[in-house]
Write an enzyme that holds these catalytic residues in place. Structure first.
Site, PDB file in Angstrom:
ATOM      1  N   GLY A  20      75.869  57.301  80.323  1.00  0.00           N
ATOM      2  CA  GLY A  20      75.976  58.407  79.368  1.00  0.00           C
ATOM      3  C   GLY A  20      75.143  59.610  79.748  1.00  0.00           C
ATOM      4  N   ASN A  21      74.059  59.402  80.520  1.00  0.00           N
ATOM      5  CA  ASN A  21      73.211  60.527  80.917  1.00  0.00           C
ATOM      6  C   ASN A  21      73.946  61.497  81.825  1.00  0.00           C
ATOM      7  OD1 ASN A  21      72.913  58.185  82.821  1.00  0.00           O
ATOM      8  ND2 ASN A  21      71.840  59.710  84.022  1.00  0.00           N
ATOM      9  N   LYS A 138      77.820  45.442  67.338  1.00  0.00           N
ATOM     10  CA  LYS A 138      77.559  46.578  68.219  1.00  0.00           C
ATOM     11  C   LYS A 138      77.478  47.862  67.389  1.00  0.00           C
ATOM     12  CE  LYS A 138      77.612  49.159  72.019  1.00  0.00           C
ATOM     13  NZ  LYS A 138      76.475  49.207  72.954  1.00  0.00           N
ATOM     14  N   LYS A 221      81.166  49.098  79.133  1.00  0.00           N
ATOM     15  CA  LYS A 221      81.753  49.768  80.295  1.00  0.00           C
ATOM     16  C   LYS A 221      81.255  49.179  81.607  1.00  0.00           C
ATOM     17  CE  LYS A 221      78.258  52.721  81.651  1.00  0.00           C
ATOM     18  NZ  LYS A 221      77.666  52.821  83.008  1.00  0.00           N
ATOM     19  N   LYS A 283      74.105  45.941  82.401  1.00  0.00           N
ATOM     20  CA  LYS A 283      74.151  46.458  83.775  1.00  0.00           C
ATOM     21  C   LYS A 283      73.805  45.353  84.766  1.00  0.00           C
ATOM     22  CE  LYS A 283      72.914  51.222  82.481  1.00  0.00           C
ATOM     23  NZ  LYS A 283      73.265  51.021  81.061  1.00  0.00           N
TER      24      LYS A 283
END
Length: 321
Positions: A20-21, A138, A221, A283
């Site tokens: 998102g960054n 979530k 994602k 991640k």
């Protein structure tokens, strides 16, 4: 690819998962101008990879963008019908995809390395009986006062209190099973395109009575990215984020950067609670799965600024079998 960090990237397939960054301003602003500027900056390192001969595919987060759509849902519910989450996912895939296409084409032209760039609006298959649907957990969107949350709950949404910050909507985040439209991404990559696919984890769909239906959920994602990378035949998966390394013992006096590691070591560290579930945990699990699936694969968690070095195994947390 030779793993000594000096070989050409010609023909190597690389999937880059942008956090998102890369889509928002440093302060988290998701105003259109801030998003466009952030994506413009992010495409520089990506264009360098393409210019070096890599066959690049991209995926990206969409949390801020979906959050904005949810705000519009809330504020305009009395005027236009709120749209479901799978619609929000599809809309943001297309919006972010077009911004990436425009910015990356400019960056490639500036390097004399013009390539076609294409976006595939992509569905991700989940199981309709995934336990996440029975207990949504979530958090998505912004915090609201209880009265606003109660009105949304009357429409069938699930909300939870988060202390003084207010109430927030919670949804299922089911396990991604398959990137359904990966064949289109493969064909485009084979034809020399840079491909954007599975943005936001993909539009979540499940099989209901033998047909595909959109579901109220969000797909992680990074977990979707490792599925897509495997389907594309990528040799390298890079999760580009805003930190230089994944850390063991993050937030403790014993914190240490993980520079080179293996799927087995990551599994041990994850089981010991070293990676936060809402941030680094997915991640780490994504890169672990990608490398553990076999073949000659490398993965990295690295800062966007070190993208090229991460692909070559010279920066970030490098994961190899």
């Amino acid at each position: 690819m030779s793993w000594n960090g000096t070989a050409s990237l010609d023909g190597e397939r690389v999937l880059i998962a942008l956090g998102g960054n890369a889509m928002t301003a440093p302060d988290g602003s998701a105003a259109p101008g801030a998003q466009a500027a952030a994506i413009e900056a992010a495409m520089g390192p990506v264009a360098d990879l393409v210019a070096a001969g890599a066959r690049v595919a991209l995926t990206h987060g969409n949390g801020p963008q979906v959050g904005n759509l949810l705000i519009k849902n809330q504020l305009a519910a009395g005027v236009v019908p709120p749209v479901p989450l799978d619609w929000c996912g599809a809309q943001t895939q297309a919006t972010v995809g077009v911004m990436i296409m425009n910015a990356l084409e400019r960056a490639l032209a500036g390097r004399g390395a013009g390539r076609p760039v294409s976006t595939v609006v992509t569905r991700t298959l989940v199981d309709a009986s995934d336990p996440g649907f029975a207990a949504p957990a979530k958090p998505i969107g912004r915090y609201f006062p209880e009265a606003d949350a109660r009105r949304a709950m009357a429409r069938g949404e699930v909300w939870r209190p988060f202390g003084e910050r207010g109430w927030r909507r919670v949804v299922a985040s089911p396990e991604p099973l398959e990137i359904l439209d990966a064949d289109a991404a493969v064909a485009l990559l084979d034809a020399g395109h840079v491909v954007v696919a599975a943005g936001g984890g993909g539009v979540p769909v499940a099989r209901v009575d033998g047909t595909l239906r959109g579901v109220e959920a969000v797909v992680d994602k990074d977990l979707a990215a490792q599925l897509l990378a495997r389907r594309l035949g990528a040799s390298t998966l890079v999760i580009a984020t805003d930190v230089e390394y994944a850390m063991a013992g993050f937030g403790t006096p014993h914190a240490r950067p993980l520079r080179r590691t293996t799927p087995a070591e990551l599994a041990e560290l994850a089981a010991a609670g070293h990676f936060a579930g809402g941030s680094m945990g997915p991640k780490v699990e994504a890169v672990r799965r990608f490398v553990a699936a076999g073949g000659r694969r490398r993965a990295a968690i690295a800062s966007l600024a070190r993208l090229g070095a991460a692909v070559r195994g010279e920066a970030g947390t490098i994961i190899e079998a």
